[in-house]
Scaffold this motif. Structure first.
Motif, PDB file in Angstrom:
ATOM      1  N   TYR A  86       0.831  -1.207   0.000  1.00 12.79           N
ATOM      2  CA  TYR A  86       0.000   0.000   0.000  1.00 12.79           C
ATOM      3  C   TYR A  86       0.863   1.254   0.000  1.00 12.79           C
ATOM      4  CZ  TYR A  86      -3.728   3.239   1.239  1.00 12.79           C
ATOM      5  OH  TYR A  86      -4.623   4.269   1.225  1.00 12.79           O
ATOM      6  N   TYR A  88       3.967   1.658  -1.126  1.00 14.48           N
ATOM      7  CA  TYR A  88       4.578   1.850  -2.455  1.00 14.48           C
ATOM      8  C   TYR A  88       3.551   2.443  -3.426  1.00 14.48           C
ATOM      9  CZ  TYR A  88       8.861  -0.798  -1.425  1.00 14.48           C
ATOM     10  OH  TYR A  88      10.063  -1.216  -0.930  1.00 14.48           O
ATOM     11  N   GLN A  89       2.340   1.898  -3.412  1.00 10.37           N
ATOM     12  CA  GLN A  89       1.317   2.389  -4.336  1.00 10.37           C
ATOM     13  C   GLN A  89       0.942   3.839  -4.025  1.00 10.37           C
ATOM     14  OE1 GLN A  89      -1.789  -0.596  -4.015  1.00 10.37           O
ATOM     15  NE2 GLN A  89      -1.028  -1.652  -5.832  1.00 10.37           N
ATOM     16  N   TYR A  90       0.874   4.183  -2.731  1.00  8.99           N
ATOM     17  CA  TYR A  90       0.513   5.555  -2.377  1.00  8.99           C
ATOM     18  C   TYR A  90       1.632   6.520  -2.730  1.00  8.99           C
ATOM     19  CZ  TYR A  90      -2.861   8.591  -0.096  1.00  8.99           C
ATOM     20  OH  TYR A  90      -3.814   9.528   0.134  1.00  8.99           O
ATOM     21  N   TYR A  93       1.180   7.280  -6.230  1.00  8.71           N
ATOM     22  CA  TYR A  93       0.075   8.238  -6.420  1.00  8.71           C
ATOM     23  C   TYR A  93       0.526   9.662  -6.109  1.00  8.71           C
ATOM     24  CZ  TYR A  93      -3.932  11.015  -4.916  1.00  8.71           C
ATOM     25  OH  TYR A  93      -4.818  12.029  -4.733  1.00  8.71           O
ATOM     26  N   SER A 104       6.800   7.916 -10.044  1.00  5.57           N
ATOM     27  CA  SER A 104       5.544   7.189  -9.840  1.00  5.57           C
ATOM     28  C   SER A 104       5.648   5.778 -10.421  1.00  5.57           C
ATOM     29  CB  SER A 104       4.397   7.952 -10.506  1.00  5.57           C
ATOM     30  OG  SER A 104       3.197   7.222 -10.405  1.00  5.57           O
ATOM     31  N   HIS A 108       5.417   2.085  -8.373  1.00  4.14           N
ATOM     32  CA  HIS A 108       4.391   1.096  -8.725  1.00  4.14           C
ATOM     33  C   HIS A 108       5.020  -0.207  -9.207  1.00  4.14           C
ATOM     34  CE1 HIS A 108       0.751   3.275  -7.967  1.00  4.14           C
ATOM     35  NE2 HIS A 108       1.167   4.328  -8.648  1.00  4.14           N
ATOM     36  N   ALA A 111       5.678  -2.118  -6.133  1.00  9.93           N
ATOM     37  CA  ALA A 111       4.485  -2.712  -5.535  1.00  9.93           C
ATOM     38  C   ALA A 111       3.978  -3.915  -6.326  1.00  9.93           C
ATOM     39  CB  ALA A 111       3.380  -1.659  -5.444  1.00  9.93           C
ATOM     40  N   ARG A 123      -4.856  -5.427  -5.639  1.00  5.60           N
ATOM     41  CA  ARG A 123      -3.670  -4.562  -5.570  1.00  5.60           C
ATOM     42  C   ARG A 123      -2.853  -4.669  -6.860  1.00  5.60           C
ATOM     43  NH1 ARG A 123      -4.409  -0.578  -2.401  1.00  5.60           N
ATOM     44  NH2 ARG A 123      -5.209  -1.182  -0.383  1.00  5.60           N
ATOM     45  N   SER A 127      -2.028  -1.447  -9.276  1.00  4.41           N
ATOM     46  CA  SER A 127      -0.712  -1.017  -9.764  1.00  4.41           C
ATOM     47  C   SER A 127      -0.680  -0.937 -11.280  1.00  4.41           C
ATOM     48  CB  SER A 127       0.379  -1.979  -9.262  1.00  4.41           C
ATOM     49  OG  SER A 127       0.738  -1.666  -7.942  1.00  4.41           O
ATOM     50  N   TRP A 130      -2.397   2.318 -12.176  1.00  8.14           N
ATOM     51  CA  TRP A 130      -1.608   3.525 -11.907  1.00  8.14           C
ATOM     52  C   TRP A 130      -0.409   3.631 -12.847  1.00  8.14           C
ATOM     53  CZ3 TRP A 130      -3.149   7.682  -9.728  1.00  8.14           C
ATOM     54  CH2 TRP A 130      -4.154   7.642  -8.761  1.00  8.14           C
TER      55      TRP A 130
END
Length: 650
Positions: A86, A88-90, A93, A104, A108, A111, A123, A127, A130
């Motif tokens: 989470y 890494y993904q945030y 973002y 970015s 991703h 993640a 998840r 990814s 994103w």
């Protein structure tokens, strides 16, 4: 203006409420840190950091990024992989919001393998979505489209409406930026319906925003403005400053395109203030750029210059921020390596001082073990070298044998090829002999039939004619005289037809003097005392054609002449025969009505012509023009084949 102040006051009250909530979360973080060490403490800290990070995203992006990095560091411990994915993904973002798309993508891609390894399918899809978002921002649409398709494929097996909405949002943007507006509208409407059904307010607002954007690209400004306003109302309910700022900018740009500068300025100022409150430098820079264009168009050079300076300052600041972040990352990695090295040195020194003998003993054992290992490894290497040498010798022998086999095979192939060439030559010669013998037999049979018709049937008709001459018509009644004259006329016609048939079966001129003389003689006879006049033209026929070709050409032309005489009702006709390097081209034209009543259904004559052409591999094309008669074009190929220097007519 009053509405603008009211909106700003509401935003400020929201900010105070959010700050109070953040303070409460920070207290929870402090409480979690006081717990005993262990997985429970680490989990509580990660949960608190995640909550603070999310709370800060619409207040201060820099603070959100700070707590995001703390969450990444904390969740790298064993057992906290879910939080690490989470985090890494945030991070991806947040970098997306800042406009740093390469960073970015980097997070991703950190993640994605973790999510796949832990079989967290939603998840994984998130990814992929994103990453597609970042590549779209970099205008790498092929990569972005492929990632969207992969993400939607995962969601078909493991549905998640929130992640699906995210990917549909990106897919719609891809279509819109590539100018495929109908597809973009369809995808964005699908996004809006899904978000409305699942009560995903943010994506419901974004769906309306995206639909309005497409209508703006379609130049349907009333619809675009209507959707933008609906989207703005929903975005304010969600409290998402970045979405609100983006919508405000689009409304401002829409008014600018209509030269409604007052409305454009108001919405642009509102977008700038919204972005400034949360520290969203990317939207703030876009707002200053839009302000520069508005002030320039409205004749405010001082304000335009100030707005442009702020735009350049923010743009350079964003670029410097990206560079500084990369430098900080490298510096942190370097400091970490240095600290690790110093710690290792201190540990070595401590162990050397406290346990020198033990270390020495262990060192000796290790040296002996390494020596034994090296000795064993050396013996193994020597054995492998011997095996490799033997295999090399076998390989050389095999290669030599293979080379000999290849040479033998090549010689056999050459011999077999020569045999096939010779057999093919012999087959061609035999075919030519068979064709020549067949044509010779046909010619002999035609002569026999022509002689039989001329000598027997013609003589018989002459005898009948002579016999009927002895009948005195004056002794006959009027009806009998009519029958007598009719029979006499029929006998004369039959005699003429038999002569023509015997002549046409094998004309003497064709066999002795060739196609040109035979056709010339035929046309000369036809043109005597006839209202229908034929013209004849030859090209490239200095030398005679093969006897079979000459006979077939003569028969085809004769059949076409008969068709013109019987059906065309023409006053003039032309015959053209040309010898080309590939065959013989024949054209017969007339100024009459063509085939008359036989236009649709071909008669026996044309059927005979087509039958001859099928045996010769030729083709026929008939063209009828109103008022200009019929043109029939025929091509008969006379191909030649060369084999070992010998030329054969195929």
């Amino acid at each position: 203006m009053k509405k603008l102040l009211l909106i700003l006051s509401i935003l400020s009250s929201n900010c105070y409420a959010q700050q109070a909530a953040i303070d409460g979360l920070k207290q929870e973080l402090s409480n979690a840190g006081s717990k005993p060490k262990g997985l429970v403490r680490d989990t509580l800290i990660c949960y608190a950091l995640k909550s603070i990070m999310r709370a800060y995203v619409d207040v201060d992006i820099d603070s959100s990024s700070h707590y995001n990095q703390l969450l990444i560091a904390q969740s790298e411990k064993p057992g906290l992989e879910n939080y690490l994915i989470y985090a890494y993904q945030y991070a991806g973002y947040l970098y997306q919001v800042r406009g740093d798309y390469h960073q970015s993508i980097r997070y991703h891609y950190k993640a994605l393998p973790l999510a796949e390894k832990m079989r967290q399918y939603t998840r994984t899809a998130a990814s992929l979505g994103w990453l597609a978002h970042a590549y779209t921002s970099l205008t790498e649409f092929d990569k972005a489209s492929k990632l969207c398709q992969q993400g939607l494929a995962v969601l078909r097996r493991h549905p998640d409406s929130y992640i699906e909405s995210s990917i549909l949002n990106v897919q719609g943007a891809i279509f819109r930026q590539q100018g495929e507006l109908e597809q973009a509208l369809e995808v964005n409407q699908k996004l809006y319906r899904l978000a409305q059904r699942e009560q995903l307010t943010w994506y419901e607002a974004q769906g309306l925003h995206a639909i309005g954007w497409v209508y703006k690209e379609m130049k349907d400004m009333p619809k675009a403005l209507d959707y933008f306003r609906k989207a703005l109302s929903l975005a304010r309910e969600t409290g998402s400053a970045d979405l609100e700022g983006s919508i405000l900018l689009n409304i401002s740009n829409l008014y600018s395109s209509q030269k409604r500068w007052t409305e454009a300025l108001a919405y642009c100022q509102l977008a700038k203030e919204t972005a400034k409150d949360v520290g969203d430098s990317s939207i703030e820079a876009e707002a200053f750029e839009a302000l520069y264009k508005i002030f320039k168009q409205t004749g405010n050079p001082a304000k335009a210059l100030n707005a442009y300076e702020n735009y350049v300052l923010l743009r350079d600041s964003l670029s410097k921020e990206k560079t500084d972040h990369r430098i900080e990352t490298l510096q942190a990695q370097y400091d970490n390596v240095q600290k690790t090295s110093e710690l290792q040195k201190k540990q070595v020194e401590l162990l050397a001082n406290q346990k020198a003998r033990k270390v020495l003993f262990i060192g000796i054992i290790l040296i002996l073990a390494v020596a034994g290992l090296l000795f064993w490894n050396n013996n193994g290497l020597q054995a492998k070298n011997k095996l490799i040498n033997r295999q090399k010798a076998q390989l050389v022998t095999t290669q030599a044998e293979l080379a000999n086999i290849n040479k033998t095979l090549e010689s056999r192939v050459e011999e077999r090829t020569l045999e096939l060439v010779e057999a093919n030559c012999e087959l061609i010669r035999k075919n030519e002999e068979i064709k020549a013998a067949l044509f010779k037999g046909q010619t002999i049979e035609r002569k026999r039939v022509a002689i039989e018709l001329h000598d027997n049937l013609s003589s018989l008709l002459s005898a009948v004619n002579m016999s009927i001459q002895h009948i005195n018509p004056h002794h006959l009644s009027e009806s009998e005289q009519s029958v007598y004259q009719n029979i006499k006329h029929l006998i004369q016609n039959a005699y003429a037809e038999v002569r023509n048939i015997s002549h046409n079966i094998l004309p003497a001129e064709l066999e002795k003097e060739g196609l040109v003389r035979a056709l010339a003689s035929l046309v000369a006879k036809l043109n005597q005392n006839s209202p229908l006049q034929f013209s004849l033209m030859f090209a490239g026929l200095d030398q005679r054609l093969p006897a079979e070709i000459e006979f077939n050409v003569y028969s085809i032309v004769l059949e076409l002449i008969n068709n013109v005489i019987k059906h065309a009702k023409a006053s003039a006709a032309g015959i053209s025969i040309r010898r080309s390097s590939y065959g013989v081209d024949i054209a017969v034209t007339d100024n009459g009505i063509g085939l008359g009543e036989n236009q649709v259904k071909k008669g026996i004559g044309l059927q005979n012509v087509e039958t001859r052409l099928e045996s010769l591999g030729g083709s026929l094309t008939a063209t009828l023009s109103d008022g200009r008669g019929m043109r029939i074009a025929i091509n008969i190929p006379i191909e030649t084949e060369s084999l070992n220097g010998n030329v054969f007519i195929a």
